[in-house]
Design a protein around this motif. Structure first.
Motif, mmCIF file in Angstrom:
data_model
loop_
_atom_site.group_PDB
_atom_site.id
_atom_site.type_symbol
_atom_site.label_atom_id
_atom_site.label_comp_id
_atom_site.label_asym_id
_atom_site.label_seq_id
_atom_site.Cartn_x
_atom_site.Cartn_y
_atom_site.Cartn_z
ATOM 1 N N ALA A 160 12.989 -10.934 5.943
ATOM 2 C CA ALA A 160 13.379 -11.010 7.345
ATOM 3 C C ALA A 160 12.964 -9.748 8.103
ATOM 4 C CB ALA A 160 14.889 -11.213 7.454
ATOM 5 N N ILE A 161 13.114 -8.591 7.488
ATOM 6 C CA ILE A 161 12.725 -7.328 8.134
ATOM 7 C C ILE A 161 11.217 -7.283 8.352
ATOM 8 C CG2 ILE A 161 12.580 -4.840 7.773
ATOM 9 C CD1 ILE A 161 15.341 -5.031 6.410
ATOM 10 N N THR A 162 10.471 -7.735 7.350
ATOM 11 C CA THR A 162 9.010 -7.785 7.491
ATOM 12 C C THR A 162 8.612 -8.726 8.627
ATOM 13 O OG1 THR A 162 8.733 -7.338 5.126
ATOM 14 C CG2 THR A 162 6.848 -8.275 6.307
ATOM 15 N N GLU A 163 9.292 -9.880 8.687
ATOM 16 C CA GLU A 163 9.009 -10.849 9.735
ATOM 17 C C GLU A 163 9.373 -10.299 11.108
ATOM 18 O OE1 GLU A 163 7.528 -14.500 11.029
ATOM 19 O OE2 GLU A 163 7.555 -13.686 8.982
ATOM 20 N N ALA A 164 10.511 -9.597 11.199
ATOM 21 C CA ALA A 164 10.964 -9.058 12.483
ATOM 22 C C ALA A 164 9.987 -8.018 13.023
ATOM 23 C CB ALA A 164 12.355 -8.452 12.330
ATOM 24 N N LYS A 165 9.350 -7.277 12.148
ATOM 25 C CA LYS A 165 8.418 -6.239 12.601
ATOM 26 C C LYS A 165 7.132 -6.838 13.167
ATOM 27 C CE LYS A 165 8.031 -2.266 10.624
ATOM 28 N NZ LYS A 165 7.783 -1.151 9.677
ATOM 29 N N GLU A 181 16.116 -5.281 18.656
ATOM 30 C CA GLU A 181 17.551 -5.281 18.348
ATOM 31 C C GLU A 181 17.839 -6.026 17.047
ATOM 32 O OE1 GLU A 181 21.813 -6.641 20.392
ATOM 33 O OE2 GLU A 181 19.928 -6.811 21.494
ATOM 34 N N LEU A 182 17.171 -7.155 16.835
ATOM 35 C CA LEU A 182 17.379 -7.905 15.602
ATOM 36 C C LEU A 182 16.875 -7.118 14.406
ATOM 37 C CD1 LEU A 182 18.205 -10.443 14.095
ATOM 38 C CD2 LEU A 182 15.969 -11.437 14.639
ATOM 39 N N TYR A 183 15.748 -6.451 14.554
ATOM 40 C CA TYR A 183 15.227 -5.618 13.467
ATOM 41 C C TYR A 183 16.241 -4.545 13.065
ATOM 42 C CZ TYR A 183 12.710 -1.772 11.251
ATOM 43 O OH TYR A 183 12.343 -0.756 10.399
ATOM 44 N N GLN A 184 16.825 -3.893 14.032
ATOM 45 C CA GLN A 184 17.812 -2.855 13.733
ATOM 46 C C GLN A 184 19.052 -3.444 13.069
ATOM 47 O OE1 GLN A 184 18.075 -1.325 17.765
ATOM 48 N NE2 GLN A 184 16.917 0.510 17.198
ATOM 49 N N THR A 185 19.454 -4.646 13.491
ATOM 50 C CA THR A 185 20.609 -5.306 12.871
ATOM 51 C C THR A 185 20.326 -5.641 11.414
ATOM 52 O OG1 THR A 185 21.279 -6.269 14.984
ATOM 53 C CG2 THR A 185 22.134 -7.312 13.002
ATOM 54 N N LEU A 186 19.131 -6.155 11.137
ATOM 55 C CA LEU A 186 18.769 -6.515 9.772
ATOM 56 C C LEU A 186 18.747 -5.291 8.864
ATOM 57 C CD1 LEU A 186 15.865 -9.025 10.550
ATOM 58 C CD2 LEU A 186 18.117 -9.601 9.628
#
Length: 471
Positions: free
Chosen positions: A64-69, A75-80
């Protein structure tokens, strides 16, 4: 690593809050499963799996973090990253990439300024098509940033600048898409109705109908209307699997895959339909059979249920419980679906017997954790009127209450005789009224009122009848 994950601060808070945590490993491979999706649903499903599964938590959060980047939702990246840090603090992905956050934040602001400037220039030029496309670009931008409220507003502003039915349908489909991301299911249903009412050409309507049916089924399922959901999923044409993007959205990958339709439709049908309906509407449907081919275990479970092999059907469903609990949509109603299928299985299993031992019932229907013993479950079904039986705790039997067929036949015969007598008296009364000349015929000009059954015509007829009878 699983024990450390289970004891982490993140899952401990969820456990204390009464939120369901899946401890069993699922049958699917995460990489293969998530490869069926793209867009916002890919990230949404990864986030949900990571926050629900102890077994897949770290792997799902890394993906999920890789996808968010790759996107714009800072904001979602920081939450993950923050959530992963509470699950596995030593994981390399649990440390935020501050340089990326700073650069992406700056890029997002610059893009917003550019889009806002372009939209203002389009409005000054008063070109409807440019304004429509400018609002659409703004909606795409806000959606990619995770600001679904502003995305909804931007797409809605396109309405007054749509110059064709296709533009209007595409705009409404975008509103449906945003509403799904917000999990606003009533809004999804409202927008789907508007799309359905759009005057489209036949070929465009043919391509759009399977999408509308599938998404409508999803909305019904998520609000608990399982029967309507089953009907919509089953009626989804297999054309859905090969339909081109509609409204700029590839629905098969960005919302619901063909596998999802098979699972959702099959489970909702099992929970709400009897054996004859399942055989005719589900297994006998040439269109839905194409979806069932993608999930053979669902077809096998339905076939077993239709063949009265209830325990085998329930065993298959239990094998896939962990998989379905990790589905972002299905997990919310899975307990209701499984409960209804199990209840119907117990009721149907007991119908041919006058008595069954409790040990046999416990063997056929393994407990799932909701009840301590099979006696407690059967008692609950009897008390709420679902199961017509009695429990003999001395001999440990589930006994069907005695019936008197002769009494039932006599009761039905008397009821039929009373109905016949009542109908005959009404007909004799009418014949007597006709013989006495009490029939009231409408005068000229009153035919319309009398035929419409309106209040004025009825009142006039009763008044005339009253005069003739001397009232």
């Amino acid at each position: 690593m699983a024990p450390n994950v289970e004891q982490s601060e993140f899952f401990e808070k969820k456990r204390l809050g009464g939120i369901l945590i899946v401890k069993d490993p699922p049958k699917f491979d995460l990489d293969s499963y998530i490869s069926n999706y793209e867009g916002f649903t890919r990230l949404d499903r990864l986030h949900y799996i990571g926050s629900s599964s102890i077994y897949l938590a770290v792997e799902a959060y890394r993906s999920a973090i890789t996808e968010a980047k790759r996107g714009k939702n800072v904001e979602l990246y920081q939450t993950l990253v923050k959530e992963l840090a509470t699950i596995s603090p030593s994981d390399p992905a649990a440390f935020p990439d501050e340089a990326w956050v700073e650069k992406k934040t700056r890029d997002v602001k610059e893009e917003l300024d550019r889009l806002d400037h372009e939209l203002k220039s389009y409005k000054n030029n008063l070109i409807k098509e440019s304004i429509r496309m400018g609002n659409e670009d703004m909606g795409h931008f806000y959606f990619a940033c995770g600001d679904y409220t502003e995305a909804h507003k931007s797409y809605y502003r396109m309405r007054e600048h749509c110059t064709s039915a296709k533009h209007l349908a595409n705009m409404t489909l975008r509103l449906v898409y945003v509403s799904i991301a917000q999990k606003a299911w009533m809004s999804v249903q409202a927008h789907l109705a508007k799309v359905d009412a759009t005057q489209l050409r036949l070929e465009e309507r043919t391509k759009l109908d399977p999408i509308l049916s599938a998404v409508c089924g999803l909305a019904h399922m998520c609000v608990g209307n399982l029967r309507d959901a089953a009907t919509q999923f089953i009626s989804t044409a297999s054309l859905y699997l090969t339909t081109e993007p509609a409204g700029g959205i590839f629905w098969q990958r960005e919302v619901l895959s063909g596998n999802d339709i098979a699972v959702y439709g099959g489970l909702c049908a099992l929970a709400t339909m009897d054996r004859s309906e399942l055989h005719h509407n589900v297994l006998g449907s040439s269109e839905f059979r194409n979806f069932l081919e993608l999930e053979p275990h669902i077809r096998r479970a339905i076939t077993l249920f239709c063949n009265s092999k209830y325990s085998a059907c329930l065993e298959i469903l239990e094998e896939y419980r962990a998989d379905y609990l990790l589905d972002v949509y299905l997990s919310k109603v899975l307990a209701i679906i499984y409960g209804r299928v199990r209840t119907e299985s117990i009721v149907q299993y007991f119908i041919p017997f006058s008595c069954v031992t409790l040990d046999e019932m416990a063997t056929k229907f393994h407990l799932t954790g909701e009840y301590a013993t099979i006696e407690d479950e059967l008692e609950s079904l009897i008390n709420n009127g679902t199961l017509n039986a009695r429990i003999d705790l001395v001999d440990r039997l589930l006994v069907s209450p005695p019936t008197n067929p002769r009494y039932d036949v006599h009761t039905d015969a008397l009821a039929m005789a009373e109905t016949y007598d009542h109908t005959l008296r009404l007909r004799l009364t009418r014949l007597s009224m006709l013989a006495a000349g009490m029939e009231v015929r409408p005068e000229k000009g009153q035919h319309k009122d009398m035929s419409s059954g309106g209040h004025d015509g009825f009142a006039g007829t009763m008044k005339s009848l009253g005069h003739k009878m001397g009232f």
